[in-house]
Write a protein that holds these residues in place. Sequence first.
Motif, PDB file in Angstrom:
ATOM      1  N   VAL A  78       0.851  -1.197   0.000  1.00  0.00           N
ATOM      2  CA  VAL A  78       0.000   0.000   0.000  1.00  0.00           C
ATOM      3  C   VAL A  78       0.887   1.249   0.000  1.00  0.00           C
ATOM      4  O   VAL A  78       0.675   2.189  -0.770  1.00  0.00           O
ATOM      5  CB  VAL A  78      -0.944   0.014   1.226  1.00  0.00           C
ATOM      6  N   ARG A  79       1.941   1.213   0.818  1.00  0.00           N
ATOM      7  CA  ARG A  79       2.830   2.389   0.887  1.00  0.00           C
ATOM      8  C   ARG A  79       3.512   2.635  -0.448  1.00  0.00           C
ATOM      9  O   ARG A  79       3.734   3.770  -0.841  1.00  0.00           O
ATOM     10  CB  ARG A  79       3.884   2.190   1.982  1.00  0.00           C
ATOM     11  N   SER A  80       3.811   1.561  -1.159  1.00  0.00           N
ATOM     12  CA  SER A  80       4.513   1.734  -2.440  1.00  0.00           C
ATOM     13  C   SER A  80       3.622   2.390  -3.506  1.00  0.00           C
ATOM     14  O   SER A  80       4.102   2.830  -4.549  1.00  0.00           O
ATOM     15  CB  SER A  80       5.017   0.378  -2.950  1.00  0.00           C
ATOM     16  N   LEU A  81       2.313   2.467  -3.222  1.00  0.00           N
ATOM     17  CA  LEU A  81       1.399   3.089  -4.209  1.00  0.00           C
ATOM     18  C   LEU A  81       1.413   4.609  -4.091  1.00  0.00           C
ATOM     19  O   LEU A  81       0.977   5.323  -4.998  1.00  0.00           O
ATOM     20  CB  LEU A  81      -0.043   2.612  -3.969  1.00  0.00           C
ATOM     21  N   ILE A  82       1.880   5.110  -2.948  1.00  0.00           N
ATOM     22  CA  ILE A  82       1.827   6.544  -2.677  1.00  0.00           C
ATOM     23  C   ILE A  82       3.024   7.239  -3.304  1.00  0.00           C
ATOM     24  O   ILE A  82       4.163   6.795  -3.149  1.00  0.00           O
ATOM     25  CB  ILE A  82       1.870   6.811  -1.140  1.00  0.00           C
ATOM     26  N   GLY A  83       2.792   8.311  -3.995  1.00  0.00           N
ATOM     27  CA  GLY A  83       3.922   9.055  -4.572  1.00  0.00           C
ATOM     28  C   GLY A  83       3.481   9.889  -5.736  1.00  0.00           C
ATOM     29  O   GLY A  83       2.306   9.835  -6.151  1.00  0.00           O
ATOM     30  N   ASP A  84       4.408  10.667  -6.296  1.00  0.00           N
ATOM     31  CA  ASP A  84       4.065  11.583  -7.388  1.00  0.00           C
ATOM     32  C   ASP A  84       3.426  10.859  -8.572  1.00  0.00           C
ATOM     33  O   ASP A  84       2.482  11.327  -9.183  1.00  0.00           O
ATOM     34  CB  ASP A  84       5.312  12.335  -7.846  1.00  0.00           C
ATOM     35  N   GLU A  85       3.984   9.698  -8.900  1.00  0.00           N
ATOM     36  CA  GLU A  85       3.435   8.965 -10.061  1.00  0.00           C
ATOM     37  C   GLU A  85       2.199   8.158  -9.670  1.00  0.00           C
ATOM     38  O   GLU A  85       1.434   7.741 -10.521  1.00  0.00           O
ATOM     39  CB  GLU A  85       4.464   7.951 -10.566  1.00  0.00           C
TER      40      GLU A  85
END
Length: 548
Positions: free
Chosen positions: A531-538
């Motif tokens: 889930v954390r890896s989904l968060i970000g600019d892209e």
Amino acid sequence: MPVSNGTNGSNGATSPRPKVLIPEKVSPDGLALLSASLEVHERKGLSPEQLLEIIPDYDALIVRSETKVNAQLLNAARRLKVVARAGVGVDNVDVETATKNGIVVVNSPSGNINAAAEHTIALGLTVARIAGGLGMHLIAYDPYANTSLAAAASVTLLPDLASLLTAADFFTIHTPLIASTKGMISAPELATMKPTARILNVARGGMIDESALLDALNAGTIAGAGLDVVATPHLGASTVEAQENVSIDVCEQVLSILSGQLPRSAVNAPLILPEEYRTLQPFVSLVEKMGSLYTQHFASGARPGGSGNFRTTFDLTYEGSLASLNTTKPLFAALVKGILAPISSLDGVNVNIVNAELVAKERGILINENRSREDVEEKGYTSFVTLRARTRRASSVPSAQERGTLNRQQSSVQERGTLVRQQSSTADVRLQQEDQVIQGFVSGNLPYISRLGRFSTNISPSGTLLICRNFDSCGRIGFVGSKLGKAGVNINFMTVAPVDAPAAEEGAEVERSSEALMILGVDRPVEDEVVRSLIGDEGVLEASVVTL
Ligand SMILES: NC(=O)c1ccc[n+]([C@@H]2O[C@H](COP(=O)([O-])OP(=O)(O)OC[C@H]3O[C@@H](n4cnc5c(N)ncnc54)[C@H](O)[C@@H]3O)[C@@H](O)[C@H]2O)c1
Ligand SMILES: O=C(O)[C@H](O)COP(=O)(O)O
């Protein structure tokens, strides 16, 4: 389901059929109704210790007046959904503890009353004959009596007990044994009675102070007494017909409760008409899911509007046909259950219409139920439910106990929640002040969510959902899909929820109105790390995983 959680036990136990324990003599006519769907154990002669030992195994308990269904027994009864009293008086049942534990107490309010009334007359017959036969003038004191019903039965209601005591030639008691009636006739009351008066009690011991009565009889200040239990064994209800009636009455109610229906004579639950209950039932499931969605989606410690902000003030608004129902207690209960179940073991207590208000109060949760007169026909459904979690008003400072409860709830959410956000901003602060809204409806008896926060959708609230808030721009869906694919998470369905038009009108900034929710039905819970890896600019702005 308002009165039962429908499971066969919390200990993973084996029996596919709910178990019912009958530790007293109850007529077989009712018990015969149970054996088709329940495991029926008749165990007469158990000591209180033996009863305590075996009670954790049972889903239902049927008693008469001998078994003491006290707090210790009820607290040990982890599976118990119903205590059925095959008779009228429930003074042997600790109804308060049962209520706290979400256990329905039912009785048979009229199954044996003819027999008891006949018994009263039998006891009083001799004295009545001496007094000149049964052509009596009837006077009564009952602070809760309906005056027209009393008049219809040719009974003159007197304003207080004192007036009745001084006027009566034959005095017969028919009250329940409760705090206000315990010892209601003692030496001072007896002293005001006519020396020729006779006193009868076929209701319960305890209302008359028996040693004061004996003194009055010996002193001749009253003429006579007839007491069930003392003059006769406690047999006012012991006719075959009465026992058949009460047994069938309570066994039918046990079956109803264990199958998730409502009892007709609950001592500790509201009376709900069957046709109203039929209308309510699909909404019970909807509202429970809305509550659970609220807690899992909005009340995470790691999300704007979440941390330190598990909201405890809710508006639950009913529109359409729901708004005209007399009672919505099952919906209130479903909301309490839905909100709390994801964050609390509830100590194994099943939240239902019996205890929902108590549980909400204990945890500092305030639910305002509103009925809207707005015409919902244009929305295409007959009823809508809106849940609105509000920030606490500045004036309503939580009590120390509430703060303790909330802190525990919040830390529990932080442990379990998988909601993640990208960064803090002024928009986050605004989100913290905003009402958190979930709206739903029922179609074809199935629940649907039509609004989640500022976003308009049409999803079925079931299974595991990954809910992402993102800028509505190219590449976001592909990004999430590929991360999930790499993590071995299969996507069952996906939908994009745009900003709800009225919500946009409510003043969302341009930046925020270009957002959308991406809702994915997935085949398993998604790991926090993924889930954390989904968060970000892209990727996305925030994400939550909810299981409904
Ligand atoms: N001996 C037996 O076998 C037998 C059989 C049936 C019922 N009972 C007992 O008889 C009693 C009455 O049964 P019921 O079916 O008539 O109950 P009920 O609930 O129909 O009537 C009880 C009445 O007591 C009135 N009341 C409550 N508090 C009062 C007070 N402080 N002062 C005056 N009146 C008050 C209530 O308003 C109510 O009208 C119960 O205790 C029940 O357990 C005994
Ligand atoms: O309250 C009652 O129904 C009567 O007292 C009957 O009690 P019993 O079922 O224990 O005889």
